[in-house]
Design a protein around this motif. Structure first.
Motif, mmCIF file in Angstrom:
data_model
loop_
_atom_site.group_PDB
_atom_site.id
_atom_site.type_symbol
_atom_site.label_atom_id
_atom_site.label_comp_id
_atom_site.label_asym_id
_atom_site.label_seq_id
_atom_site.Cartn_x
_atom_site.Cartn_y
_atom_site.Cartn_z
ATOM 1 N N PRO A 32 0.808 -1.220 0.000
ATOM 2 C CA PRO A 32 0.000 0.000 0.000
ATOM 3 C C PRO A 32 0.843 1.272 0.000
ATOM 4 O O PRO A 32 0.424 2.294 -0.564
ATOM 5 C CB PRO A 32 -0.826 -0.086 1.270
ATOM 6 N N ASP A 35 1.827 1.813 -3.569
ATOM 7 C CA ASP A 35 0.621 2.168 -4.319
ATOM 8 C C ASP A 35 0.232 3.617 -4.071
ATOM 9 O O ASP A 35 -0.119 4.342 -4.997
ATOM 10 C CB ASP A 35 -0.518 1.228 -3.927
ATOM 11 N N ALA A 36 0.315 4.056 -2.815
ATOM 12 C CA ALA A 36 -0.023 5.450 -2.489
ATOM 13 C C ALA A 36 0.979 6.416 -3.114
ATOM 14 O O ALA A 36 0.593 7.461 -3.645
ATOM 15 C CB ALA A 36 -0.059 5.628 -0.976
ATOM 16 N N GLY A 39 0.442 6.309 -6.879
ATOM 17 C CA GLY A 39 -0.888 6.809 -7.227
ATOM 18 C C GLY A 39 -0.957 8.328 -7.241
ATOM 19 O O GLY A 39 -1.822 8.919 -7.897
ATOM 20 N N ALA A 40 -0.051 8.990 -6.531
ATOM 21 C CA ALA A 40 -0.038 10.450 -6.502
ATOM 22 C C ALA A 40 0.628 11.044 -7.739
ATOM 23 O O ALA A 40 0.528 12.251 -7.961
ATOM 24 C CB ALA A 40 0.685 10.929 -5.247
#
Length: 95
Positions: A32, A35-36, A39-40
């Motif tokens: 995660p 991914d975070a 994802g930004a």
């Protein structure tokens, strides 16, 4: 020094379980987190972002191992173990 460590019996067999637990948890935490972070970023920057994250992981892992090794393994000159980094920095002797 490595042979000395290899010849000693395991003083704390529970360390293997703790190490496994930390590794297992770290593996689940990184998914995660990456991914975070990715994802930004806009899709066209995902490649450079992934490369930067992998570079930080590749550098941070060995750096952490080196710092922990320096803090907790015996000093090869004196043979004494350091207890904590603040005790070493303040000059208080090991008991």
């Amino acid at each position: 020094m490595c042979q000395d460590i290899a010849d000693r019996p395991a003083a704390h067999p529970g360390h293997a379980g703790v190490g496994f637990g930390f590794g297992f948890g770290f593996g689940f935490a990184m998914i995660p987190a990456m991914d975070a972070a990715l994802g930004a970023l806009p899709p066209e920057r995902a490649g450079s972002g992934s490369g930067l994250l992998m570079t930080v992981r590749q550098f941070g892992g060995p750096l952490g191992v080196a710092l922990l090794t320096a803090a907790f393994l015996p000093n090869p000159r004196t043979g004494r173990r350091t207890r904590t980094a603040p005790a070493v920095a303040s000059g208080t002797p090991d008991a």
